[in-house]
Design an enzyme around this catalytic site. Structure first.
Site, PDB file in Angstrom:
ATOM      1  N   THR A   1      -5.291  11.875   8.800  1.00  0.00           N
ATOM      2  CA  THR A   1      -5.724  12.149  10.195  1.00  0.00           C
ATOM      3  C   THR A   1      -6.237  13.626  10.293  1.00  0.00           C
ATOM      4  O   THR A   1      -5.525  14.357  10.298  1.00  0.00           O
ATOM      5  CB  THR A   1      -4.397  11.916  11.223  1.00  0.00           C
ATOM      6  OG1 THR A   1      -3.938  10.562  10.838  1.00  0.00           O
ATOM      7  CG2 THR A   1      -4.793  11.890  12.405  1.00  0.00           C
TER       8      THR A   1
ATOM      9  N   LYS B   1      -8.591   7.107  15.918  1.00  0.00           N
ATOM     10  CA  LYS B   1      -7.069   7.320  15.343  1.00  0.00           C
ATOM     11  C   LYS B   1      -6.307   8.511  16.181  1.00  0.00           C
ATOM     12  O   LYS B   1      -5.117   8.088  16.699  1.00  0.00           O
ATOM     13  CB  LYS B   1      -7.320   7.780  13.957  1.00  0.00           C
ATOM     14  CG  LYS B   1      -6.094   8.552  13.302  1.00  0.00           C
ATOM     15  CD  LYS B   1      -4.761   7.378  13.203  1.00  0.00           C
ATOM     16  CE  LYS B   1      -3.617   8.100  12.949  1.00  0.00           C
ATOM     17  NZ  LYS B   1      -2.402   7.218  13.146  1.00  0.00           N
TER      18      LYS B   1
ATOM     19  N   LYS C   1       0.155  18.215  15.143  1.00  0.00           N
ATOM     20  CA  LYS C   1      -1.213  18.502  14.516  1.00  0.00           C
ATOM     21  C   LYS C   1      -2.037  17.408  15.511  1.00  0.00           C
ATOM     22  O   LYS C   1      -3.410  17.895  15.641  1.00  0.00           O
ATOM     23  CB  LYS C   1      -0.939  18.456  13.172  1.00  0.00           C
ATOM     24  CG  LYS C   1      -2.353  18.312  12.358  1.00  0.00           C
ATOM     25  CD  LYS C   1      -3.058  17.081  11.853  1.00  0.00           C
ATOM     26  CE  LYS C   1      -2.201  16.166  11.372  1.00  0.00           C
ATOM     27  NZ  LYS C   1      -2.673  15.084  10.756  1.00  0.00           N
TER      28      LYS C   1
HETATM   29  P1  NAP Z   1       3.782  13.974   4.343  1.00  0.00           P
HETATM   30  O1  NAP Z   1       4.749  13.182   4.002  1.00  0.00           O
HETATM   31  O2  NAP Z   1       3.973  15.406   4.905  1.00  0.00           O
HETATM   32  O3  NAP Z   1       2.625  14.199   2.993  1.00  0.00           O
HETATM   33  C1  NAP Z   1       1.593  15.172   3.101  1.00  0.00           C
HETATM   34  C2  NAP Z   1       0.945  15.222   1.735  1.00  0.00           C
HETATM   35  O4  NAP Z   1      -0.069  16.530   1.903  1.00  0.00           O
HETATM   36  C3  NAP Z   1       1.638  15.273   0.459  1.00  0.00           C
HETATM   37  O5  NAP Z   1       1.090  14.721  -0.561  1.00  0.00           O
HETATM   38  C4  NAP Z   1       1.707  16.917   0.358  1.00  0.00           C
HETATM   39  O6  NAP Z   1       2.090  17.428  -0.969  1.00  0.00           O
HETATM   40  C5  NAP Z   1       0.160  17.145   0.793  1.00  0.00           C
HETATM   41  N1  NAP Z   1       0.210  18.584   0.795  1.00  0.00           N
HETATM   42  C6  NAP Z   1       0.747  19.243   1.829  1.00  0.00           C
HETATM   43  N2  NAP Z   1       0.411  20.666   1.721  1.00  0.00           N
HETATM   44  C7  NAP Z   1      -0.358  20.761   0.723  1.00  0.00           C
HETATM   45  C8  NAP Z   1      -1.042  21.623   0.160  1.00  0.00           C
HETATM   46  N3  NAP Z   1      -1.035  23.111   0.741  1.00  0.00           N
HETATM   47  N4  NAP Z   1      -1.961  21.462  -0.794  1.00  0.00           N
HETATM   48  C9  NAP Z   1      -1.944  20.420  -1.470  1.00  0.00           C
HETATM   49  N5  NAP Z   1      -1.446  19.243  -0.858  1.00  0.00           N
HETATM   50  C10 NAP Z   1      -0.589  19.394   0.069  1.00  0.00           C
HETATM   51  O7  NAP Z   1       2.530  13.372   5.317  1.00  0.00           O
HETATM   52  P2  NAP Z   1       2.169  11.804   5.530  1.00  0.00           P
HETATM   53  O8  NAP Z   1       3.341  11.279   6.570  1.00  0.00           O
HETATM   54  O9  NAP Z   1       2.202  11.019   4.360  1.00  0.00           O
HETATM   55  O10 NAP Z   1       1.106  11.665   6.194  1.00  0.00           O
HETATM   56  C11 NAP Z   1      -0.229  11.873   5.536  1.00  0.00           C
HETATM   57  C12 NAP Z   1      -1.522  11.718   6.726  1.00  0.00           C
HETATM   58  O11 NAP Z   1      -1.358  10.458   7.154  1.00  0.00           O
HETATM   59  C13 NAP Z   1      -1.187  12.831   7.971  1.00  0.00           C
HETATM   60  O12 NAP Z   1      -2.675  13.130   8.132  1.00  0.00           O
HETATM   61  C14 NAP Z   1      -0.670  11.997   8.911  1.00  0.00           C
HETATM   62  O13 NAP Z   1      -1.158  12.477  10.054  1.00  0.00           O
HETATM   63  C15 NAP Z   1      -1.305  10.440   8.738  1.00  0.00           C
HETATM   64  N6  NAP Z   1      -0.309   9.434   9.069  1.00  0.00           N
HETATM   65  C16 NAP Z   1       0.956   9.514   9.118  1.00  0.00           C
HETATM   66  C17 NAP Z   1       1.786   8.451   9.367  1.00  0.00           C
HETATM   67  C18 NAP Z   1       3.163   8.534   9.162  1.00  0.00           C
HETATM   68  O14 NAP Z   1       3.929   7.449   9.921  1.00  0.00           O
HETATM   69  N7  NAP Z   1       3.791   9.269   8.352  1.00  0.00           N
HETATM   70  C19 NAP Z   1       1.158   7.253   9.994  1.00  0.00           C
HETATM   71  C20 NAP Z   1      -0.189   7.232  10.115  1.00  0.00           C
HETATM   72  C21 NAP Z   1      -0.883   8.480   9.525  1.00  0.00           C
HETATM   73  P3  NAP Z   1       3.481  17.376  -1.331  1.00  0.00           P
HETATM   74  O15 NAP Z   1       4.023  16.262  -1.678  1.00  0.00           O
HETATM   75  O16 NAP Z   1       3.575  18.640  -2.604  1.00  0.00           O
HETATM   76  O17 NAP Z   1       4.163  18.231  -0.146  1.00  0.00           O
END
Ligand code: NAP
Length: 294
Positions: free
Chosen positions: A96, A171, A239
């Site tokens: 997102t 989104k 965010k």
């Molecule tokens: P998350 O669990 O926080 O995962 C974030 C990802 O980004 C991980 O792979 C993390 O790597 C990586 N990352 C963070 N900082 C980084 C850096 N400095 N360099 C390289 N990689 C980095 O987030 P998520 O919940 O999976 O969400 C991912 C996306 O989907 C977001 O944009 C969110 O808004 C969207 N989303 C989330 C949901 C939900 O329910 N969670 C639903 C719909 C959409 P590490 O593993 O090393 O930390």
């Protein structure tokens, strides 16, 4: 079968990627924290040492990272994936991010003679695991048709929205409704708790009532248990609301409820709860109401 690359194995990216591996795709992965790739490697995925190496080994590259800054960081640095692209490849970002952040990546990808596609998702980590996400898609229609069989392994609802950045806007709009719904539920639940009702029964009845949208159903147990293990963190929801409010400013749309909910999330963050699930809004209202659970 196309060779797939996957960058970002967080709460969402990991189960989404795992579904592609289980479906038999040849998948190469990279994640900042390598240990989070263990389960997908165990199921048959290969590891690459940098985003660039992932791009070199694949035809269709997916990214699912936290935000637009990180999306740029995995793409546009020396070892970023753009350096590994060759003409004819497809890049699909499912994170997102804002329209501006998306357009920046789009230009870099197109300069390599590749196609960029946007596919942010709706749904929770549970739906990601089940392969039943909603996929909001925008980009060239022809590219969409190619990607559809892959999307179907991750989601059971696909929406083609247009040829450019349409998916990004919808989104963010949906997430404003998800966040404000949690704020409304927080207030309603605490009212009932203070009046002596059982919180589990309250969240179950709300989930089954006229206002019982999917988000109320997913979060019923989390709110009732009051543990707030992150499926979607306060930090990420802040965010998204910031991006939505910036878009609201750009288009001249007053978004009152979104602004208030953003401030509540700021309180959660400022009090050490940025990494908790955003359903923790209920705990904030409990505190404001002077209510303590037994
Ligand atoms: P998350 O669990 O926080 O995962 C974030 C990802 O980004 C991980 O792979 C993390 O790597 C990586 N990352 C963070 N900082 C980084 C850096 N400095 N360099 C390289 N990689 C980095 O987030 P998520 O919940 O999976 O969400 C991912 C996306 O989907 C977001 O944009 C969110 O808004 C969207 N989303 C989330 C949901 C939900 O329910 N969670 C639903 C719909 C959409 P590490 O593993 O090393 O930390």
């Amino acid at each position: 079968m196309a060779r797939i690359g996957w960058i970002g194995l967080g709460n969402m990216g990991n189960p989404m990627c795992l579904n592609l591996v289980k479906a038999g795709y040849d998948v190469t992965v990279w994640n900042r924290t390598k240990s989070k790739a263990d389960n997908v490697i165990k199921e048959g995925a290969s590891w690459a040492d940098s985003p660039r190496k992932v791009a070199e080994k694949t035809d269709i590259l997916f990214t699912m990272v936290a935000d637009g800054t990180i999306l740029n960081a995995v793409a546009l640095v020396d070892d970023g994936y753009v350096a590994g692209l060759k003409a004819g490849k497809i890049v699909v970002d499912m994170s997102t991010v804002s329209v501006e952040e998306s357009m920046k990546i789009n230009s870099a990808v197109e300069e390599c003679g590749c196609k960029m596609f946007r596919a942010p998702v709706t749904g929770s980590t549970a739906l990601a695991q089940a392969g039943t996400l909603g996929i909001l898609a925008s980009g060239e229609r022809e590219v969409y048709e190619k990607l559809l069989p892959i999307f179907e392994k991750m989601g059971n609802k696909q929406f083609y929205l247009g040829a450019a950045e349409e998916a990004r806007v919808l989104k963010l709009a949906i997430n404003t409704m998800i966040a404000t719904t949690m704020q409304m539920e927080a207030e309603a639940v605490v009212l009932c708790e203070k009046a002596g009702l059982n919180v589990k029964q309250v969240t179950d009845v709300i989930a089954d009532s006229a206002v019982g949208s999917s988000i109320c159903k997913y979060k019923a147990a989390t709110i009732a248990e009051g543990v707030y293990k992150p499926a979607f963190s306060v930090k990420l929801m802040m965010k998204d609301l910031d991006l939505a409010l910036a878009a609201a400013k750009q288009y001249g749309v007053p978004m009152l409820s979104t602004s208030v909910t953003r401030q509540q999330l700021a309180s959660a963050s400022a009090t050490g709860r940025a990494e908790k699930d955003f359903a923790i809004l209920t705990q904030l209202v409990e505190e404001a109401a002077g209510y303590e659970r037994m």
